[in-house]
Motif scaffolding. Sequence first.
Motif, mmCIF file in Angstrom:
data_model
loop_
_atom_site.group_PDB
_atom_site.id
_atom_site.type_symbol
_atom_site.label_atom_id
_atom_site.label_comp_id
_atom_site.label_asym_id
_atom_site.label_seq_id
_atom_site.Cartn_x
_atom_site.Cartn_y
_atom_site.Cartn_z
ATOM 1 N N ARG A 1 -13.791 4.971 18.619
ATOM 2 C CA ARG A 1 -12.795 6.007 18.909
ATOM 3 C C ARG A 1 -11.722 6.091 17.832
ATOM 4 O O ARG A 1 -10.798 6.898 17.949
ATOM 5 N N LEU A 2 -11.831 5.235 16.804
ATOM 6 C CA LEU A 2 -10.846 5.320 15.727
ATOM 7 C C LEU A 2 -11.493 4.975 14.404
ATOM 8 O O LEU A 2 -12.544 4.332 14.351
ATOM 9 N N ASP A 3 -10.857 5.445 13.353
ATOM 10 C CA ASP A 3 -11.289 5.101 12.005
ATOM 11 C C ASP A 3 -10.034 4.728 11.228
ATOM 12 O O ASP A 3 -8.926 5.097 11.595
ATOM 13 N N VAL A 4 -10.207 3.987 10.161
ATOM 14 C CA VAL A 4 -9.072 3.536 9.365
ATOM 15 C C VAL A 4 -9.338 3.817 7.897
ATOM 16 O O VAL A 4 -10.446 3.585 7.403
ATOM 17 N N ASN A 5 -8.330 4.347 7.210
ATOM 18 C CA ASN A 5 -8.433 4.611 5.785
ATOM 19 C C ASN A 5 -7.226 4.029 5.061
ATOM 20 O O ASN A 5 -6.088 4.181 5.524
ATOM 21 N N LEU A 6 -7.477 3.378 3.929
ATOM 22 C CA LEU A 6 -6.399 2.812 3.129
ATOM 23 C C LEU A 6 -5.667 3.931 2.400
ATOM 24 O O LEU A 6 -6.274 4.733 1.695
ATOM 25 N N LEU A 7 -4.342 3.977 2.577
ATOM 26 C CA LEU A 7 -3.521 4.991 1.914
ATOM 27 C C LEU A 7 -2.882 4.449 0.640
ATOM 28 O O LEU A 7 -2.982 5.058 -0.422
ATOM 29 N N HIS A 8 -2.211 3.308 0.746
ATOM 30 C CA HIS A 8 -1.475 2.766 -0.390
ATOM 31 C C HIS A 8 -1.543 1.243 -0.398
ATOM 32 O O HIS A 8 -1.444 0.608 0.651
ATOM 33 N N THR A 9 -1.688 0.675 -1.577
ATOM 34 C CA THR A 9 -1.534 -0.757 -1.785
ATOM 35 C C THR A 9 -0.217 -0.967 -2.531
ATOM 36 O O THR A 9 -0.011 -0.379 -3.599
ATOM 37 N N LEU A 10 0.674 -1.755 -1.951
ATOM 38 C CA LEU A 10 2.026 -1.928 -2.477
ATOM 39 C C LEU A 10 2.162 -3.345 -3.024
ATOM 40 O O LEU A 10 2.257 -4.309 -2.256
ATOM 41 N N GLU A 11 2.137 -3.462 -4.335
ATOM 42 C CA GLU A 11 2.204 -4.774 -4.964
ATOM 43 C C GLU A 11 3.638 -5.305 -4.973
ATOM 44 O O GLU A 11 4.584 -4.546 -5.183
ATOM 45 N N HIS A 12 3.790 -6.605 -4.733
ATOM 46 C CA HIS A 12 5.096 -7.253 -4.728
ATOM 47 C C HIS A 12 5.101 -8.432 -5.701
ATOM 48 O O HIS A 12 4.062 -8.791 -6.264
ATOM 49 N N GLU A 13 6.262 -9.025 -5.887
ATOM 50 C CA GLU A 13 6.393 -10.146 -6.822
ATOM 51 C C GLU A 13 6.406 -11.494 -6.114
ATOM 52 O O GLU A 13 6.655 -12.536 -6.734
ATOM 53 N N SER A 14 6.168 -11.478 -4.799
ATOM 54 C CA SER A 14 6.097 -12.722 -4.022
ATOM 55 C C SER A 14 5.416 -12.411 -2.693
ATOM 56 O O SER A 14 5.025 -11.269 -2.423
ATOM 57 N N VAL A 15 5.309 -13.435 -1.865
ATOM 58 C CA VAL A 15 4.745 -13.278 -0.523
ATOM 59 C C VAL A 15 5.524 -12.207 0.249
ATOM 60 O O VAL A 15 6.764 -12.165 0.204
ATOM 61 N N VAL A 16 4.807 -11.334 0.951
ATOM 62 C CA VAL A 16 5.438 -10.314 1.800
ATOM 63 C C VAL A 16 5.516 -10.873 3.216
ATOM 64 O O VAL A 16 4.508 -10.999 3.907
ATOM 65 N N CYS A 17 6.720 -11.230 3.616
ATOM 66 C CA CYS A 17 6.921 -11.897 4.907
ATOM 67 C C CYS A 17 6.998 -10.933 6.085
ATOM 68 O O CYS A 17 6.729 -11.325 7.224
ATOM 69 N N CYS A 18 7.408 -9.681 5.821
ATOM 70 C CA CYS A 18 7.622 -8.758 6.943
ATOM 71 C C CYS A 18 7.483 -7.315 6.485
ATOM 72 O O CYS A 18 7.805 -6.979 5.346
#
Length: 334
Positions: free
Chosen positions: A15-32
């Motif tokens: 009943r659902l599908d998922v598509n990747l829109l954006h990959t957001l690169e960071h300079e460290s671990v993304v905690c939240c």
Amino acid sequence: SDWCAVFSRHVPQPRLDVNLLHTLEHESVVCCVRFSADGKYLATGCNRSAQIYDTKTGAKTCVLVDNAMAKLGDLYIRSLCFSPDGKLLATAAEDKQIRIWDIAKKRIRTVFKGHKQEISSLDFSRDGRLIVSGSGDNTARMWDMETGRHRTLSITEPADDDAGVTSVAISPDGRLVAAGSLDTLVRLWDVQSGQLIHCLVGHSDSVYSVAFTPDGKGLVSGSLDRTLKHWDLGPLLRHAQRGAPLRAAEKGCACTVNFTGHKDYVLSVAVSPDSQWVVSGSKDRCVQFWDLRTAQAQLLLQGHENSVISVDLSPTGGMLATGSGDWGARLCAY
């Protein structure tokens, strides 16, 4: 090419599908990761900074850094949340402080101090008057945005356990605060009286994430025991008249559904605004979509190269955000 969605063989007609829109690169671990109320922006927290992205284009629109912080060592943003009007961003760092940022001016408006240990979680009330925070100091605190004063929601029993608070949430009607703790319990307080009114018992390891259902009648929790649970809060709510303080129900709030399938710790949970789906992020590097009513796994998202530490679903629907130990955040459409 670096991600995939695996549909459950037990769901003959997805009943659902998922598509990747954006990959957001960071300079460290993304905690939240956290959406704004209108779904137009996504905030991410990592080492020493918070970022805000336009969810439509994926463009970074703002970076918030407190230049007064000590320059040496790590100082991760563990939690963040937008005010309901989208003008403010609250961030909680490892230095035990809550910073309230004016986004347009990129300046700190207020700093709330009082916690004795790291702050792990933040949530704004829907009316924007309160922020609730949870900390390893065994307390949740309710901060008045106007006066800066706070009320402490203390965990006193059992006294010999480490009951550090890992996750907090305010119910949609603003009447309840829920807190998940290291001691396996989820506690519920009445906002009006500040009284602890119920403990949800059932997980066998620390609870790392809690989220109310949109109608406020249910709560979803995620735990290091690799499971999620849905709790029916009806017994509590049925005993309360609108405007009167909530009190402990004669019968406890039951766990109505167990979600099993993750192969490692469940670190974050979110509920879709239409109450159809629960999403969870795990140390197993995967994101699971579940049917809230049946706990049937719908699909598994793979692609992050480290733990999925944080997940959020847009309050307007249709978008998922994930933050990971692989120094990346992702935005998907569903």
